[in-house]
Design an enzyme around this catalytic site. Structure first.
Site, mmCIF file in Angstrom:
data_model
loop_
_atom_site.group_PDB
_atom_site.id
_atom_site.type_symbol
_atom_site.label_atom_id
_atom_site.label_comp_id
_atom_site.label_asym_id
_atom_site.label_seq_id
_atom_site.Cartn_x
_atom_site.Cartn_y
_atom_site.Cartn_z
ATOM 1 N N LYS A 178 0.845 -1.201 0.000
ATOM 2 C CA LYS A 178 0.000 0.000 0.000
ATOM 3 C C LYS A 178 0.880 1.251 0.000
ATOM 4 C CE LYS A 178 -1.985 2.677 2.863
ATOM 5 N NZ LYS A 178 -1.937 3.934 2.065
ATOM 6 N N GLU A 253 10.207 1.617 10.243
ATOM 7 C CA GLU A 253 11.142 2.727 9.955
ATOM 8 C C GLU A 253 10.357 4.009 10.165
ATOM 9 O OE1 GLU A 253 14.233 2.296 9.365
ATOM 10 O OE2 GLU A 253 14.169 0.128 9.128
ATOM 11 N N CYS A 287 13.465 11.715 5.930
ATOM 12 C CA CYS A 287 13.575 11.314 7.350
ATOM 13 C C CYS A 287 15.008 11.499 7.847
ATOM 14 C CB CYS A 287 13.136 9.865 7.508
ATOM 15 S SG CYS A 287 14.062 8.768 6.428
ATOM 16 N N GLU A 389 9.117 16.152 15.500
ATOM 17 C CA GLU A 389 9.510 16.124 14.090
ATOM 18 C C GLU A 389 8.642 17.104 13.299
ATOM 19 O OE1 GLU A 389 8.393 12.722 11.626
ATOM 20 O OE2 GLU A 389 10.431 12.653 10.862
HETATM 21 P P1 NAD Z 1 2.219 8.212 7.778
HETATM 22 O O1 NAD Z 1 2.573 7.418 8.972
HETATM 23 O O2 NAD Z 1 1.078 9.160 7.874
HETATM 24 O O3 NAD Z 1 1.862 7.253 6.560
HETATM 25 C C1 NAD Z 1 2.767 6.316 6.046
HETATM 26 C C2 NAD Z 1 2.016 5.204 5.362
HETATM 27 O O4 NAD Z 1 1.306 4.475 6.345
HETATM 28 C C3 NAD Z 1 0.947 5.682 4.370
HETATM 29 O O5 NAD Z 1 0.860 4.740 3.315
HETATM 30 C C4 NAD Z 1 -0.322 5.658 5.200
HETATM 31 O O6 NAD Z 1 -1.495 5.528 4.445
HETATM 32 C C5 NAD Z 1 -0.081 4.430 6.065
HETATM 33 N N1 NAD Z 1 -0.772 4.411 7.350
HETATM 34 C C6 NAD Z 1 -1.073 5.466 8.153
HETATM 35 N N2 NAD Z 1 -1.717 5.026 9.254
HETATM 36 C C7 NAD Z 1 -1.804 3.686 9.145
HETATM 37 C C8 NAD Z 1 -2.375 2.672 9.964
HETATM 38 N N3 NAD Z 1 -2.987 2.958 11.105
HETATM 39 N N4 NAD Z 1 -2.295 1.383 9.549
HETATM 40 C C9 NAD Z 1 -1.677 1.073 8.396
HETATM 41 N N5 NAD Z 1 -1.146 1.992 7.573
HETATM 42 C C10 NAD Z 1 -1.201 3.283 7.943
HETATM 43 O O7 NAD Z 1 3.562 8.930 7.312
HETATM 44 P P2 NAD Z 1 3.734 9.978 6.139
HETATM 45 O O8 NAD Z 1 3.164 11.278 6.596
HETATM 46 O O9 NAD Z 1 3.276 9.371 4.871
HETATM 47 O O10 NAD Z 1 5.338 10.072 6.051
HETATM 48 C C11 NAD Z 1 6.101 10.931 6.822
HETATM 49 C C12 NAD Z 1 6.715 10.187 7.974
HETATM 50 O O11 NAD Z 1 7.485 9.085 7.506
HETATM 51 C C13 NAD Z 1 7.695 11.042 8.766
HETATM 52 O O12 NAD Z 1 7.482 10.823 10.126
HETATM 53 C C14 NAD Z 1 9.061 10.501 8.346
HETATM 54 O O13 NAD Z 1 10.091 10.692 9.278
HETATM 55 C C15 NAD Z 1 8.752 9.061 8.151
HETATM 56 N N6 NAD Z 1 9.759 8.423 7.305
HETATM 57 C C16 NAD Z 1 10.640 7.561 7.868
HETATM 58 C C17 NAD Z 1 11.633 6.968 7.092
HETATM 59 C C18 NAD Z 1 12.627 6.005 7.680
HETATM 60 O O14 NAD Z 1 13.312 5.323 6.908
HETATM 61 N N7 NAD Z 1 12.762 5.909 8.993
HETATM 62 C C19 NAD Z 1 11.687 7.253 5.725
HETATM 63 C C20 NAD Z 1 10.763 8.138 5.182
HETATM 64 C C21 NAD Z 1 9.783 8.721 5.973
#
Ligand code: NAD
Length: 485
Positions: A178, A253, A287, A389
């Site tokens: 997804k 992650e 990130c 963040e």
């Molecule tokens: P998000 O957590 O809102 O969403 C990420 C993904 O998870 C999306 O596909 C979303 O639809 C899905 N999702 C959200 N809630 C969910 C749930 N309850 N169950 C299952 N899936 C769910 O994050 P975002 O806003 O898309 O991305 C930004 C975040 O990602 C920042 O916090 C950033 O630091 C982090 N990030 C981390 C890394 C890493 O390698 N550590 C890399 C890139 C981004």
């Protein structure tokens, strides 16, 4: 194959494009122009169940497909991504708001590199054996887990989507993936590429929709045995609360609040140039960006002056224009969040040294979500601004007097993803690197990536490591077999 037409996104289940069972669609918006560029299926548990059934059927064949054949198909996917670099890069930029040159130079090439890396990796993957003198021999099998879920964020859409899918498929699993509902286009285009490359139906199923409906349906499904998730710490916590009691394998992650530690004996030119990149690349939406800049007191004034001057020279503008160094923020929701964080910094007593405001580049981007690169000083390590963040073009400056104080400030965060250290003293670099609480440390460089290295964070930045053998180990189940001699 025409990858320029993507307004009607559909789910990819059992090798076919299918409308969502929910009948509902979400608008997909170009954040630079606010133009509606298409519709995204708002999928639900029915779509996920169908995908899981298709994956179960496919697993019987894919899990025993010789690795050389898996290599060929995944390598072919990498080749087709390369052939369509320009269309994929334009789609990524239109969906995400990042500069087109960045999509061409980083995002799309890295997506094909991910497939190529794990396609070849699986050909070299091996398991261990342990001899017990003349009593017995143990050997470990590394078998595919079965059906696995891969959930990815919007900041590096195809780059991070493929970083999960490629090792999962290489290891012989079938995948329910997804992508983020905010940037789904290149994941949709990838389904066309997989079909063209001859990936058997059901091996990769791509479901579009929101996190709390489609994402949670993937996490909750009893036949999905492992979840590889990249995203926010908040969503990671929610996913862990669902998956852990079911004893699913989890790789998380999550977010970061990375320190960029600058000692007075650094290579100044290299440090200042790289610090601008580590602060503002991809609008600060990586990130691994260094959002807390810690500077040794003796060079603090000089650093502040030059860093602010260089930040003010950054060109924010239309992502399609070659000279735009920073593009649009990905969505209204995220734009509002960043602006709220800047307000909080003001209320906490932070001084905005530059930026802090919405930008209007004009013409087709007149109404887009653009923010000036922002530098803030005057806030302590415990402030909300230095704890939470922001994930945008916003950094803070703090000064330190000693190595111990630098370490205290660096570690004064609930997160532990990445850190950068600038010094020419190799002993100091090693000492500090060993004590900073982060999974990834760069010394005198930033974002230099070798895909074989363990990648991931500690503390609130996640659980587990991706990359190289770590990823192939995650996506396989170890089984030890002991034979008495
Ligand atoms: P998000 O957590 O809102 O969403 C990420 C993904 O998870 C999306 O596909 C979303 O639809 C899905 N999702 C959200 N809630 C969910 C749930 N309850 N169950 C299952 N899936 C769910 O994050 P975002 O806003 O898309 O991305 C930004 C975040 O990602 C920042 O916090 C950033 O630091 C982090 N990030 C981390 C890394 C890493 O390698 N550590 C890399 C890139 C981004």
């Amino acid at each position: 194959m025409n990858l320029s037409a993507y307004s009607d996104i559909q789910n990819f289940i059992d090798g076919e494009f299918q409308p969502t069972r929910s009948g509902n669609y979400i608008d997909n918006i170009n954040p630079a122009t606010l133009e509606v560029i298409g519709k995204i299926p708002d999928s639900n548990e029915k779509d996920v169940s169908e995908a899981v059934e298709a994956a179960k059927k496919a697993f019987a064949g894919w899990s025993v497909t010789p690795v050389e054949k898996r290599f060929q198909i995944l390598n072919r996917i990498a080749g087709i991504i390369d052939e369509h670099l320009n269309e994929l890069a334009l789609a990524e930029t239109t969906d995400n708001g990042k500069p087109l040159w960045l999509s061409k130079k980083v995002d799309i090439p890295r997506a094909s590199a991910n497939f190529r890396f794990f396609a070849t990796g699986i050909m070299h993957f091996s398991s261990e054996s342990h001899m017990m003198e003349d009593r017995a021999i143990n050997y470990s099998l590394r078998q595919p887990i079965g059906i696995v879920g891969c959930i990815s964020p919007w900041n590096l859409p195809l780059y991070l989507f493929t970083w999960k899918i490629a090792p999962a498929l290489a290891a012989g699993n079938c995948v329910i993936a997804k992508p983020s509902e905010i940037t789904p286009v290149t994941a949709y285009l990838l389904s066309h590429i997989c079909r063209e490359a001859g990936l058997p139906p059901g091996v990769l199923n791509i479901i579009h929709g929101t996190g709390n409906i489609a994402g949670e349906a993937v996490v909750k499904h009893p036949d999905v045995k492992a979840i590889s998730f990249t995203g926010s710490t908040r969503a990671g916590e929610r996913i862990a609360s669902i998956a852990a009691p079911k004893f699913k394998k989890l790789s998380l992650e999550l977010g970061g609040k990375n320190p960029n530690i600058i000692f007075a004996d650094c290579n100044w030119e290299k440090m200042i140039k790289s610090s601008i990149q580590s602060s503002f690349s991809n609008q600060g939406e990586i990130c691994l960006c260094g959002s807390r800049i810690l500077v040794e007191e003796s060079i603090y004034e000089k650093f502040r002056k030059e860093f602010v001057e260089r930040t003010q020279q950054l060109r924010v503008g239309d992502p399609l224009e070659e000279h735009s160094q920073q593009g649009a923020i990905v969505s209204k929701m995220h734009f509002d969040k960043i602006m709220r964080c800047i307000d909080t910094a003001r209320q906490e007593g932070g001084r905005i040294l530059c930026g802090g405001k919405k930008m209007q580049p004009g013409r087709r981007c007149a109404n887009g979500y653009f923010i000036e690169p922002t530098v803030i000083e005057g806030l302590g390590p415990g402030s909300q601004t230095n704890q939470e963040e922001i994930f945008g073009p916003v950094v803070t400056l703090q000064s330190f007097k000693t190595e111990e104080e630098a370490l205290r400030l660096a570690n004064a965060s609930g997160y532990g993803l990445a850190a950068t250290i600038w010094t020419q003293d190799i002993s100091k670099a090693n000492r500090v690197a060993a004590k900073v609480e982060s999974g990834i440390i760069w010394v005198n460089c930033w974002l230099l990536r070798d895909l074989r290295t363990p990648f991931g964070g500690m503390k609130n930045s996640g659980v587990g490591r991706e990359g190289g053998w770590e990823a192939l180990r995650f996506f396989t189940e170890a089984k030890n077999i002991c034979i008495e001699l």
